[in-house]
Scaffold this active site. Structure first.
Site, mmCIF file in Angstrom:
data_model
loop_
_atom_site.group_PDB
_atom_site.id
_atom_site.type_symbol
_atom_site.label_atom_id
_atom_site.label_comp_id
_atom_site.label_asym_id
_atom_site.label_seq_id
_atom_site.Cartn_x
_atom_site.Cartn_y
_atom_site.Cartn_z
ATOM 1 N N LYS A 133 42.117 9.363 11.905
ATOM 2 C CA LYS A 133 43.346 8.799 11.393
ATOM 3 C C LYS A 133 43.303 7.282 11.532
ATOM 4 O O LYS A 133 42.550 6.813 12.397
ATOM 5 C CB LYS A 133 44.580 9.364 12.098
ATOM 6 C CG LYS A 133 44.525 9.458 13.626
ATOM 7 C CD LYS A 133 44.305 8.256 14.509
ATOM 8 C CE LYS A 133 45.152 7.043 14.405
ATOM 9 N NZ LYS A 133 44.784 5.994 15.410
ATOM 10 N N TYR A 217 51.516 8.203 14.675
ATOM 11 C CA TYR A 217 51.998 9.160 15.677
ATOM 12 C C TYR A 217 53.527 9.214 15.681
ATOM 13 O O TYR A 217 54.118 10.297 15.806
ATOM 14 C CB TYR A 217 51.480 8.803 17.075
ATOM 15 C CG TYR A 217 49.990 8.956 17.210
ATOM 16 C CD1 TYR A 217 49.397 10.213 17.136
ATOM 17 C CD2 TYR A 217 49.165 7.857 17.393
ATOM 18 C CE1 TYR A 217 48.018 10.369 17.242
ATOM 19 C CE2 TYR A 217 47.786 8.003 17.507
ATOM 20 C CZ TYR A 217 47.220 9.255 17.429
ATOM 21 O OH TYR A 217 45.860 9.407 17.529
HETATM 22 P P1 NAD Z 1 36.049 0.750 17.701
HETATM 23 O O1 NAD Z 1 36.232 -0.649 17.222
HETATM 24 O O2 NAD Z 1 35.888 0.956 19.158
HETATM 25 O O3 NAD Z 1 34.764 1.374 16.992
HETATM 26 C C1 NAD Z 1 34.536 1.204 15.620
HETATM 27 C C2 NAD Z 1 33.073 1.466 15.312
HETATM 28 O O4 NAD Z 1 32.841 1.150 13.946
HETATM 29 C C3 NAD Z 1 32.126 0.586 16.143
HETATM 30 O O5 NAD Z 1 31.043 1.355 16.572
HETATM 31 C C4 NAD Z 1 31.660 -0.452 15.140
HETATM 32 O O6 NAD Z 1 30.348 -0.948 15.427
HETATM 33 C C5 NAD Z 1 31.687 0.329 13.851
HETATM 34 N N1 NAD Z 1 31.770 -0.532 12.678
HETATM 35 C C6 NAD Z 1 30.993 -0.427 11.597
HETATM 36 N N2 NAD Z 1 31.305 -1.370 10.695
HETATM 37 C C7 NAD Z 1 32.284 -2.108 11.233
HETATM 38 C C8 NAD Z 1 33.015 -3.235 10.783
HETATM 39 N N3 NAD Z 1 32.814 -3.802 9.577
HETATM 40 N N4 NAD Z 1 33.958 -3.749 11.597
HETATM 41 C C9 NAD Z 1 34.215 -3.186 12.796
HETATM 42 N N5 NAD Z 1 33.560 -2.094 13.284
HETATM 43 C C10 NAD Z 1 32.586 -1.572 12.499
HETATM 44 O O7 NAD Z 1 37.234 1.610 17.106
HETATM 45 P P2 NAD Z 1 37.772 3.017 17.611
HETATM 46 O O8 NAD Z 1 38.912 2.772 18.508
HETATM 47 O O9 NAD Z 1 36.657 3.848 18.042
HETATM 48 O O10 NAD Z 1 38.418 3.571 16.252
HETATM 49 C C11 NAD Z 1 37.630 4.156 15.236
HETATM 50 C C12 NAD Z 1 38.507 5.144 14.439
HETATM 51 O O11 NAD Z 1 38.957 6.157 15.327
HETATM 52 C C13 NAD Z 1 39.759 4.532 13.832
HETATM 53 O O12 NAD Z 1 40.076 5.161 12.633
HETATM 54 C C14 NAD Z 1 40.826 4.835 14.859
HETATM 55 O O13 NAD Z 1 42.137 4.889 14.341
HETATM 56 C C15 NAD Z 1 40.380 6.203 15.316
HETATM 57 N N6 NAD Z 1 40.857 6.538 16.658
HETATM 58 C C16 NAD Z 1 41.518 7.699 16.799
HETATM 59 C C17 NAD Z 1 42.007 8.056 18.021
HETATM 60 C C18 NAD Z 1 42.725 9.365 18.162
HETATM 61 O O14 NAD Z 1 43.345 9.573 19.190
HETATM 62 N N7 NAD Z 1 42.636 10.263 17.198
HETATM 63 C C19 NAD Z 1 41.834 7.221 19.115
HETATM 64 C C20 NAD Z 1 41.130 6.034 18.936
HETATM 65 C C21 NAD Z 1 40.643 5.703 17.699
#
Ligand code: NAD
Length: 361
Positions: A133, A217
């Site tokens: 999401k 949420y």
């Molecule tokens: P994050 O920034 O920690 O990780 C993002 C990943 O994408 C990194 O590994 C990064 O290297 C990669 N990436 C590739 N191309 C990129 C770019 N152009 N810019 C930035 N990053 C790039 O983010 P996250 O917190 O892991 O979130 C990722 C997804 O997961 C999002 O959609 C977020 O909403 C979702 N998420 C969901 C929950 C949940 O509870 N369901 C919790 C956290 C995150």
């Protein structure tokens, strides 16, 4: 009650990926494997801290592959999870995953602006798709994703882990059975303090902003507690740290009106810790706090009912239930259409905040 074992229950990217598609459909849709192979795309916080550990607990799926643009992460993940060289991809060679029979499901865990591209490429590779999401950054993107999965004969689920949580399912049941009569008023909030200053959550072109991230949420709380879709929204965006939040909102307040007359007042923020849902019915109330956490969601109702189911890992339960549905060719609990419903409202919320007026849906 211990709910630990409850399982019983294109265009844009068409170019490279399409050439892999039809001949590989069968590998994704017909399998007798006990555990389906999952490849995580994007090895950031959520994949590293939550999904990969949860995939060590699942019965119907397992971590088999990774897709990453950061080569330095590969040995770390191989060491920790024993991932084979042949199951490691980068963003350029990702489409060749179509040839890999060990991978049945691609889980897209990238910034929201990248969800559509990787969902479509995964579907074109003949793999089932789980997408985090918010589903995408527009209704148009969501529709493209749904169509790509349909035309490739693969399933699409959105990572709304809370809908797999029996605590959230408890108030969804109240919405259905209406023991307290109609919903009159909802207050729903989801936010946390994000101290980062240069992250995709603060960048418009990567799909940042509190609304898509935590706001869904708060929105889900209102939609699931009524069991209805809003017919109008009024929203206001703000930032107390404009030096960080100048492209996207730090905070969004939004009001929703539902067909039954139910009203909701919702808040989301990257600057304020909040996590609750209050529902006032004609003849009673329900309160959840926390409401959308990874664990410990709990609440109570005006008739004395306590909502406090324990689950081992929300993410393991989500992925196991979704994998079970794929193995048994059942509908996904949270399909792409559900992600789209939220994004339709999110679009209206942004429009309302921009134009400072009520937007009808
Ligand atoms: P994050 O920034 O920690 O990780 C993002 C990943 O994408 C990194 O590994 C990064 O290297 C990669 N990436 C590739 N191309 C990129 C770019 N152009 N810019 C930035 N990053 C790039 O983010 P996250 O917190 O892991 O979130 C990722 C997804 O997961 C999002 O959609 C977020 O909403 C979702 N998420 C969901 C929950 C949940 O509870 N369901 C919790 C956290 C995150």
């Amino acid at each position: 009650m211990n709910q630990r074992r409850i399982f019983i229950k294109n265009t844009l990217i068409a170019g490279a990926a399409a050439s892999f598609s039809p001949s590989f459909l069968m590998s994704a849709t017909r399998t007798n494997k006990e555990k389906l192979g999952v490849a995580l795309v994007g090895l950031g916080y959520y994949s590293t801290d939550l999904l990969a550990p949860a995939l060590q607990l699942t019965e119907h799926c397992e971590l088999k592959g990774i897709v990453t643009g950061s080569p330095e992460k590969i040995p770390v993940w191989q060491e920790k999870y024993g991932i084979q060289d042949k199951n490691i991809y980068n963003y350029e060679n990702f489409d060749s995953i179509a040839n890999n029979e060990e991978i049945d499901i691609i889980y897209v865990v990238l910034p929201p602006s990248m969800h559509m591209e990787y969902t479509v490429r995964a579907a074109n590779a003949g793999k089932h798709v789980w997408c985090e999401k918010p589903m995408a950054t527009s209704v148009e993107e969501c529709t493209t994703m749904i169509n790509a999965c349909k035309s490739n004969g693969v399933k699409l689920a959105i990572g709304y882990r809370c809908q797999h949580d029996p605590n959230i399912q408890a108030y969804m049941k109240v919405a259905k059975e209406r023991p307290f009569g109609k919903v009159k008023m909802i207050t729903s909030a989801a936010g946390y303090f994000d101290g980062r200053t240069d992250h995709w959550k603060q960048k418009k072109d990567l799909g940042g902003g509190a609304m898509g991230d935590m706001g869904v949420y708060a929105l889900q709380g209102a939609r699931l507690a009524t069991g209805e879709e809003p017919i109008s929204v009024l929203a206001q965006a703000s930032s107390t740290r404009p030096e960080i939040y100048h492209e996207v909102e730090e905070t969004m307040m939004f009001q929703l009106e539902f067909p039954s007359g139910a009203l909701a007042s919702c808040q989301t923020s990257f600057g304020i810790q909040m996590n609750h849902l209050h529902v006032n019915y004609e003849k009673g109330w329900l309160k959840m706090e926390p409401h959308s956490s990874y664990n410990g969601n709990k609440g109570s109702m005006s008739d004395g009912t306590i909502i406090n189911f324990s689950i081992n890992s929300q993410q393991a339960k989500q992925m196991d239930e979704d994998a079970w549905s794929i193995k048994n060719n059942q509908n996904m609990l949270v399909p792409g259409e559900e992600g789209l419903r939220d994004i339709r409202v999110v679009e209206a919320i942004y429009k309302s905040a921009r134009q400072n007026c009520v937007v009808k849906l």
